[in-house]
Design an enzyme around this catalytic site. Structure first.
Site, short mmCIF file in Angstrom:
data_model
loop_
_atom_site.label_atom_id
_atom_site.label_comp_id
_atom_site.label_asym_id
_atom_site.label_seq_id
_atom_site.Cartn_x
_atom_site.Cartn_y
_atom_site.Cartn_z
N GLY A 1 19.94 50.45 53.20
CA GLY A 1 20.40 51.69 52.58
C GLY A 1 21.25 51.41 51.34
O GLY A 1 21.64 50.27 51.08
N CYS A 2 21.54 52.46 50.59
CA CYS A 2 22.25 52.31 49.32
C CYS A 2 23.73 51.98 49.52
O CYS A 2 24.25 51.03 48.92
CB CYS A 2 22.07 53.54 48.45
SG CYS A 2 22.45 55.10 49.29
N TYR A 3 24.41 52.76 50.36
CA TYR A 3 25.82 52.46 50.64
C TYR A 3 25.95 51.05 51.23
O TYR A 3 26.88 50.31 50.90
CB TYR A 3 26.39 53.45 51.65
CG TYR A 3 26.90 54.75 51.08
CD1 TYR A 3 27.82 54.79 50.03
CD2 TYR A 3 26.49 55.97 51.62
CE1 TYR A 3 28.30 55.99 49.54
CE2 TYR A 3 26.96 57.18 51.13
CZ TYR A 3 27.87 57.18 50.08
OH TYR A 3 28.35 58.38 49.60
N THR A 4 25.03 50.72 52.12
CA THR A 4 25.13 49.44 52.81
C THR A 4 24.88 48.27 51.86
O THR A 4 25.58 47.26 51.92
CB THR A 4 24.12 49.38 53.97
OG1 THR A 4 22.83 49.70 53.48
CG2 THR A 4 24.47 50.36 55.04
#
Length: 347
Positions: free
Chosen positions: A149-152
């Site tokens: 994912g993007c945040y991750t």
């Protein structure tokens, strides 16, 4: 040529995959799908592709698509891929899932955080978490890739170099992250209407965001011990970008230049991670439209806390670009093939 298909091409991540794959010198796009747009032309939906990419959307039949594809990108909402991916499918074609269905190693944890039943839990152990800078040496061994994912992606890359280093207290991690509105997808939602999010910034899913276990699991693997952390996401009034400000206390005295050297050594063979010079901190505008992750560091000597800040484009390094980076690794290409773009400015 690598024959690629994009399932779920009508969303933001799907169209970003198309944008990058069109320019890839080793790729031919053979199919694009959308459950609601079958028969319509892609460039009728996205006018920026007019006379550039004119394929029609076809039905979402993965078995049929696999017959003339080498790789399928699944740009679908969570909970959908686990219904579609089978052992027979990944024997025929490489699958890169842009969603969350294979990111977590524990199916019960997945079902708890995502509130949906996982329909192919046996495939979790046959997939790999495709964070290229961390897992590059193993990615080629797998047929099913769980694209992070993007945040991750931003959070893990920003903290990875100090995980497992006893000079840093891994029990003290706090991540304060901001995302552009495109991170919420293209579907209609009151919270992402212009008048609802413009000229405002807000925290959401506090102490409950679904990327939390993903970050914890991967940092735990890197650090060799179980990690629990505080992660708070915010919606920022911008179209795209992630900025993650990460805090971690030190157990002993270090100098900022020593920490920067740790980061430079850790990422010395990672062309898409840029460790910024002293006094320079990341801004989302300097990575927009690119596959780069910028990381800046500041040591607060007063509290003996490292403030590590990362910035990425959520649709590129946080999604489509990283998916293509995974594809390049799988097929033995230089991982930067088709991805060396100067960030767009102004935009």
């Amino acid at each position: 040529m690598i024959r690629a298909s994009v399932v779920g091409a009508s969303g933001y991540v799907g169209q970003e995959l198309i944008r990058l794959l069109i320019a890839h010198p080793e790729v031919e796009i053979v199919h694009v799908t959308s459950t609601s747009k079958v028969g319509e032309q892609f460039d009728d939906m996205y006018g920026n592709y007019r006379d550039i990419f004119v394929k029609p959307f076809v039905e979402q039949d993965l078995e049929k698509i696999a017959e003339d594809s080498d790789v399928i990108f699944l740009a679908l909402p969570h909970g959908v891929a686990s219904h579609l991916v089978t052992e027979e499918l990944i024997k025929k074609v490489k699958v890169i899932d842009m969603g969350a269905d294979y990111r977590l190693g524990d199916v019960e944890e997945y079902e708890n955080w995502y509130k949906t039943r996982h329909e192919s839990p046996q495939l979790i152990k046959k997939s790999i978490y495709g964070l290229c800078e961390i897992k590059k040496s193993r990615i080629k061994e797998y047929d099913l890739i769980a694209n992070p994912g993007c945040y991750t992606t931003c959070s893990i890359l920003t903290l990875a170099p100090v995980m497992g280093n006893e000079a840093f207290d891994s029990d003290s991690i706090v991540i304060d992250a901001k995302s552009g509105v495109s991170g919420a997808g293209r579907g209609l939602n009151l919270g992402t209407h212009y008048t609802e999010c413009n000229e405002s910034i807000k925290a959401y899913s506090v102490a409950a965001h679904r990327h939390t276990p993903e970050i914890e699991e991967q940092l735990s693997q890197i650090g060799g011990k179980g990690i629990r952390l505080l992660f708070t996401p915010h919606l920022a009034p911008m179209n795209r970008g992630i900025l993650a400000t990460c805090y971690i206390r030190l157990n002993e005295d270090m100098e900022e230049n020593e920490i920067r050297e740790l980061y430079n050594n850790y990422y010395r063979e990672s062309g898409f991670v840029r460790i910024l010079k002293e006094g320079i901190l990341p801004e989302t505008k300097w990575v927009k439209g690119s596959n780069y992750c910028d990381i800046g560091l500041k040591l607060d000597k007063r509290t003996n806390t490292l403030v590590a800040i990362g910035a990425i484009d959520n649709l590129v390094k946080g999604a489509a670009g990283q998916g293509i980076q995974n594809m390049n690794i799988i097929f033995g290409l230089d991982e930067g093939t088709g991805l060396i773009h100067v960030p767009i400015f102004p935009a």
